[in-house]
Design an enzyme around this catalytic site. Structure first.
Site, mmCIF file in Angstrom:
data_model
loop_
_atom_site.group_PDB
_atom_site.id
_atom_site.type_symbol
_atom_site.label_atom_id
_atom_site.label_comp_id
_atom_site.label_asym_id
_atom_site.label_seq_id
_atom_site.Cartn_x
_atom_site.Cartn_y
_atom_site.Cartn_z
ATOM 1 N N ASP A 1 73.066 1.369 39.429
ATOM 2 C CA ASP A 1 72.170 2.520 39.250
ATOM 3 C C ASP A 1 71.051 2.117 38.281
ATOM 4 O O ASP A 1 71.315 1.650 37.168
ATOM 5 C CB ASP A 1 72.980 3.705 38.695
ATOM 6 C CG ASP A 1 72.154 4.977 38.588
ATOM 7 O OD1 ASP A 1 72.514 5.978 39.232
ATOM 8 O OD2 ASP A 1 71.148 4.971 37.833
ATOM 9 N N ASN B 1 59.516 7.258 37.162
ATOM 10 C CA ASN B 1 58.730 8.087 38.090
ATOM 11 C C ASN B 1 57.752 8.982 37.341
ATOM 12 O O ASN B 1 56.593 9.121 37.732
ATOM 13 C CB ASN B 1 59.657 8.981 38.915
ATOM 14 C CG ASN B 1 60.152 8.306 40.171
ATOM 15 O OD1 ASN B 1 59.389 7.692 40.895
ATOM 16 N ND2 ASN B 1 61.446 8.411 40.424
ATOM 17 N N HIS C 1 55.453 8.639 41.738
ATOM 18 C CA HIS C 1 56.504 8.450 42.736
ATOM 19 C C HIS C 1 56.249 7.226 43.620
ATOM 20 O O HIS C 1 57.193 6.524 44.017
ATOM 21 C CB HIS C 1 56.608 9.721 43.591
ATOM 22 C CG HIS C 1 57.963 9.956 44.122
ATOM 23 N ND1 HIS C 1 58.310 9.642 45.413
ATOM 24 C CD2 HIS C 1 59.080 10.479 43.548
ATOM 25 C CE1 HIS C 1 59.581 9.954 45.611
ATOM 26 N NE2 HIS C 1 60.073 10.478 44.494
ATOM 27 N N ASP D 1 58.743 4.221 44.281
ATOM 28 C CA ASP D 1 59.170 3.706 45.586
ATOM 29 C C ASP D 1 59.012 2.188 45.655
ATOM 30 O O ASP D 1 59.879 1.479 46.164
ATOM 31 C CB ASP D 1 58.329 4.341 46.707
ATOM 32 C CG ASP D 1 58.772 5.766 47.014
ATOM 33 O OD1 ASP D 1 59.761 6.220 46.410
ATOM 34 O OD2 ASP D 1 58.117 6.418 47.853
ATOM 35 N N GLU E 1 68.499 6.152 43.555
ATOM 36 C CA GLU E 1 68.240 4.867 42.883
ATOM 37 C C GLU E 1 69.570 4.158 42.631
ATOM 38 O O GLU E 1 69.742 3.463 41.655
ATOM 39 C CB GLU E 1 67.441 5.048 41.583
ATOM 40 C CG GLU E 1 67.571 6.392 40.903
ATOM 41 C CD GLU E 1 68.899 6.612 40.211
ATOM 42 O OE1 GLU E 1 69.811 7.140 40.893
ATOM 43 O OE2 GLU E 1 69.016 6.279 39.019
HETATM 44 P P1 GH3 Z 1 70.268 6.939 34.203
HETATM 45 O O1 GH3 Z 1 69.916 5.730 33.415
HETATM 46 O O2 GH3 Z 1 71.278 7.785 33.513
HETATM 47 O O3 GH3 Z 1 70.690 6.594 35.587
HETATM 48 O O4 GH3 Z 1 68.929 7.809 34.285
HETATM 49 P P2 GH3 Z 1 68.048 8.107 35.545
HETATM 50 O O5 GH3 Z 1 66.792 8.732 35.086
HETATM 51 O O6 GH3 Z 1 67.897 6.872 36.352
HETATM 52 O O7 GH3 Z 1 68.963 9.075 36.366
HETATM 53 P P3 GH3 Z 1 68.681 10.456 37.056
HETATM 54 O O8 GH3 Z 1 69.833 10.656 37.984
HETATM 55 O O9 GH3 Z 1 68.430 11.508 36.013
HETATM 56 O O10 GH3 Z 1 67.348 10.256 37.861
HETATM 57 C C1 GH3 Z 1 67.279 9.494 39.016
HETATM 58 C C2 GH3 Z 1 65.840 9.451 39.457
HETATM 59 O O11 GH3 Z 1 65.666 8.668 40.628
HETATM 60 C C3 GH3 Z 1 65.302 10.826 39.775
HETATM 61 C C4 GH3 Z 1 64.581 10.644 41.068
HETATM 62 O O12 GH3 Z 1 63.288 11.139 40.995
HETATM 63 C C5 GH3 Z 1 64.548 9.160 41.294
HETATM 64 N N1 GH3 Z 1 64.615 8.838 42.707
HETATM 65 C C6 GH3 Z 1 65.641 9.023 43.548
HETATM 66 N N2 GH3 Z 1 65.296 8.637 44.801
HETATM 67 C C7 GH3 Z 1 64.018 8.201 44.752
HETATM 68 C C8 GH3 Z 1 63.100 7.692 45.717
HETATM 69 O O13 GH3 Z 1 63.401 7.548 46.906
HETATM 70 N N3 GH3 Z 1 61.870 7.336 45.284
HETATM 71 C C9 GH3 Z 1 61.504 7.482 43.986
HETATM 72 N N4 GH3 Z 1 60.292 7.122 43.625
HETATM 73 N N5 GH3 Z 1 62.351 7.972 43.056
HETATM 74 C C10 GH3 Z 1 63.587 8.331 43.424
HETATM 75 MG MG MG Z 2 69.619 6.018 37.229
HETATM 76 MG MG MG Z 3 71.586 7.886 39.746
HETATM 77 MG MG MG Z 4 72.177 10.212 37.499
#
Ligand code: GH3
Ligand code: MG
Ligand code: MG
Ligand code: MG
Ligand code: MG
Length: 308
Positions: free
Chosen positions: A182, A190, A195, A199, A226
């Site tokens: 992760d 982001n 965004h 990506d 992610e």
């Molecule tokens: P942690 O270290 O605890 O994992 O913190 P984090 O910010 O990575 O975790 P969190 O689950 O709060 O946020 C995950 C982020 O991933 C939020 C979301 O916007 C981003 N994300 C998820 N899928 C995609 C995607 O397809 N494209 C983009 N650009 N961002 C994405």
């Molecule tokens: Mg994360």
């Molecule tokens: Mg996550």
């Molecule tokens: Mg998370």
């Protein structure tokens, strides 16, 4: 490989056709008719046809019905019963129109019939139609299992693959390792860069993980936003932790700037590793849960690290 590249990459590939007939003259006629447009393979009897199918995996078999030893129906039944050859399209080539035979052929899984004497236009058209159908089906099957953004396997492919690996490792009494990954503080990434940059980062990270996990029977899949997951068959806890550490190190070495990370100036990833030698009293769902738990610990203990 990304899906767009995949589509443009497969389009020009020539179809492969296996001609099966005990009469050389029949093979010659079909060969002459089709050789300019397709890669042609030939077999003179049923067993040879089955062996060739395994070896060259043709798109289509043009299959004679009347052959000594093993007739076309038996060959068809055999091919349809083997997972390795069941998707090959079979067109029967029969002496004259015989409704009963045609019904039997379709019931055995054939897609079409051609009658002798060979009519060039009918034969070419029927073959072309089946080749088109086959390549579109193959393409859809592949795309259905790829993640559109990153080009690695998707969740569906992961869910298909894990039970198969589980059974194989149970049978062989080999350890099976799962790595859950992760990206750290990706929300901040982001928020800071937008965004589209997010990506782009996901694509680069996914490809790096894929490059790092490179044994042919390992799988890297995008598990969620992610999050990525790796299946490493025949891999013990030490090997799995080693691979996970390589992934974590390789992501940092990309040096993708991440000003708002609390861990580093660059994008980092956290990993959780779980290993088991599958037995009756355990399940692959438990293995995934265990890896997820380790990932949680990795986050808790500072991120950018492996907990195994
Ligand atoms: P942690 O270290 O605890 O994992 O913190 P984090 O910010 O990575 O975790 P969190 O689950 O709060 O946020 C995950 C982020 O991933 C939020 C979301 O916007 C981003 N994300 C998820 N899928 C995609 C995607 O397809 N494209 C983009 N650009 N961002 C994405
Ligand atoms: Mg994360
Ligand atoms: Mg996550
Ligand atoms: Mg998370
Ligand atoms: Mg014959």
């Amino acid at each position: 490989m990304f899906i767009d590249e995949y589509i443009s990459g497969v389009a020009p590939v020539k179809g492969k056709i296996l001609l099966v007939d005990d009469q050389v003259v029949n093979i010659k006629i079909l060969h002459q008719l089709l050789q300019d447009d397709y890669d042609i393979f030939m077999a003179r009897d049923g067993q040879q046809a089955i062996d060739m199918c395994k070896k060259v995996n043709p798109d289509i078999v043009l299959l004679d019905i009347e052959m000594p030893m093993m007739n076309g129906f038996d060959v068809c039944a055999h091919l349809k019963n083997d997972p390795d050859t069941e998707d090959i399209a079979i067109i029967f080539v029969s002496g004259h129109f015989d409704e009963e035979k045609e019904v039997k052929g379709f019931q055995l899984g054939a897609v079409d019939f051609i009658h002798k004497p060979i009519n060039p236009v009918i034969t070419k058209t029927r073959v072309k139609n089946q080749i088109m159908l086959k390549s579109q089906t193959d393409l859809l099957r592949t795309i259905a299992l790829l993640d559109a953004l990153t080009g690695v396997a998707n969740r569906r492919k992961f869910e298909q693959t894990l039970p198969i690996c589980w059974l194989q490792c149970a049978r062989d009494k080999h350890p099976l390792t799962i790595i859950m990954l992760d990206i750290d503080f990706f929300k901040h990434f982001n928020d800071n860069y937008g965004h589209a940059e997010g990506d782009r980062c996901l694509r680069i990270v996914a490809q790096k993980i894929q490059d790092t996990v490179n044994r042919p029977y390992d799988l890297v899949a995008r598990y969620g936003g992610e999050e990525f997951i790796c299946i490493l068959p025949n891999t013990d806890a030490i090997g799995g932790t080693y691979v996970a550490q390589q992934i974590v190190d390789s992501i940092l070495s990309l040096k993708i700037t991440h000003e708002n990370s609390d861990v580093s100036d660059f994008v980092t990833i956290s990993a959780g590793v779980a290993t088991i030698t599958p037995r009756g009293d355990s399940s692959y769902q438990d293995l995934v849960k265990a890896a997820d738990k380790q990932l949680y610990l990795s986050k808790d203990r500072g991120r950018n690290r492996v907990i195994g």
